[in-house]
Design an enzyme around this catalytic site. Structure first.
Site, PDB file in Angstrom:
ATOM      1  CG  LEU A  61      -2.011  -1.036   1.351  1.00 37.90           C
ATOM      2  CD1 LEU A  61      -2.757  -0.876   2.677  1.00 37.90           C
ATOM      3  CD2 LEU A  61      -2.983  -0.962   0.193  1.00 37.90           C
ATOM      4  CG  ASP A  62       0.867   3.916  -3.236  1.00 40.09           C
ATOM      5  OD1 ASP A  62       1.691   3.020  -3.507  1.00 40.09           O
ATOM      6  OD2 ASP A  62       0.092   4.404  -4.079  1.00 40.09           O
TER       7      ASP A  62
END
Length: 241
Positions: A61-62
């Site tokens: 996930l960023d």
């Protein structure tokens, strides 16, 4: 550590947590402490593990994104979960908040994405180009609240920044996402993209696993729970279009 490591599911092979926005999944050039290290400390302390703890993220996930993140606690778990993701046997559901009115209440976004690693930005193309990968994202509008729209997003592929780029290309950049066209940052530098739910068959136990991540502890985010409680369906959204 307790606030950063929020377990949602845990057994001998997997640890699934609710990642806070702003925390890296793995280390990078900033040198900031990352979620993998926090979770290793959590396991080491909880199970009184001697020596190094085996723990690897199965996906990413960023940094400014929150929500469900899967770690493998064994090499068997890692190998089999990697295969599930690679063969698209994991159903991923995200929530995104946008300011601009979506032109459709539901649909599929398809483009070819190419990431510039030096600039850490992904560009979308309408047709195949060298180095670009096909990306597919399904979406539907769940409702409108206080001049913002809540969109449920299901990426069918897992390209870098896929949802962020697709929402921007659709004319609806995600709230707070300066990198992809939203005009103002969120105060905490997060963006309003949340990995809400994962569904898959456990790679070892062969039983269904469905995990839902609570929204960030934030008044803006939490107001959108009213849309879920109302169980808004497509016919209710027709009035908006």
């Amino acid at each position: 550590m307790e606030k950063i490591v929020q377990p949602l599911y845990e057994d001998n092979h997997l640890l699934i947590v609710n990642k806070p926005a702003g925390v890296l999944v793995q280390g990078d050039k900033t040198g900031d402490k990352n979620l993998t290290d926090y979770c290793k400390e959590y396991i080491k302390k909880k199970y009184d593990k001697p020596g190094a703890v085996f723990l690897h993220p199965v996906h990413r996930l960023d940094r400014p994104v929150s929500g469900v993140l899967v770690f493998a606690r064994t090499s068997k778990g890692l190998e089999r979960m990697n295969k599930l993701f690679a063969t698209r046997k994991v159903q991923k559901t995200y929530w995104a908040v946008v300011k601009d009115r979506p032109s459709q209440k539901k649909g599929k976004l398809i483009s070819w994405l190419k990431k510039d690693g030096n600039k850490n930005i992904t560009t979308a193309y309408a047709e195949p180009v060298d180095g670009a990968q096909k990306a597919e994202t399904d979406f539907r509008v769940l409702g409108k609240l206080n001049d913002h729209f809540l969109i449920e997003v299901e990426p069918k592929t897992g390209r870098p920044h896929q949802i962020r780029v697709h929402m921007a290309e659709f004319g609806c950049p995600i709230k707070g996402d300066l990198r992809y066209g939203f005009p103002k940052p969120n105060p905490d530098k997060s963006i309003n993209l949340h990995a809400r739910r994962l569904f898959f068959e456990h790679p070892i136990k062969k039983e269904p696993v469905i995990v839902t991540a609570g929204l960030p502890n934030d008044q803006f985010w939490e107001q959108f729970l009213t849309l879920e409680k109302q169980k808004i369906k497509d016919k209710n959204i027709d009035k908006m279009y």
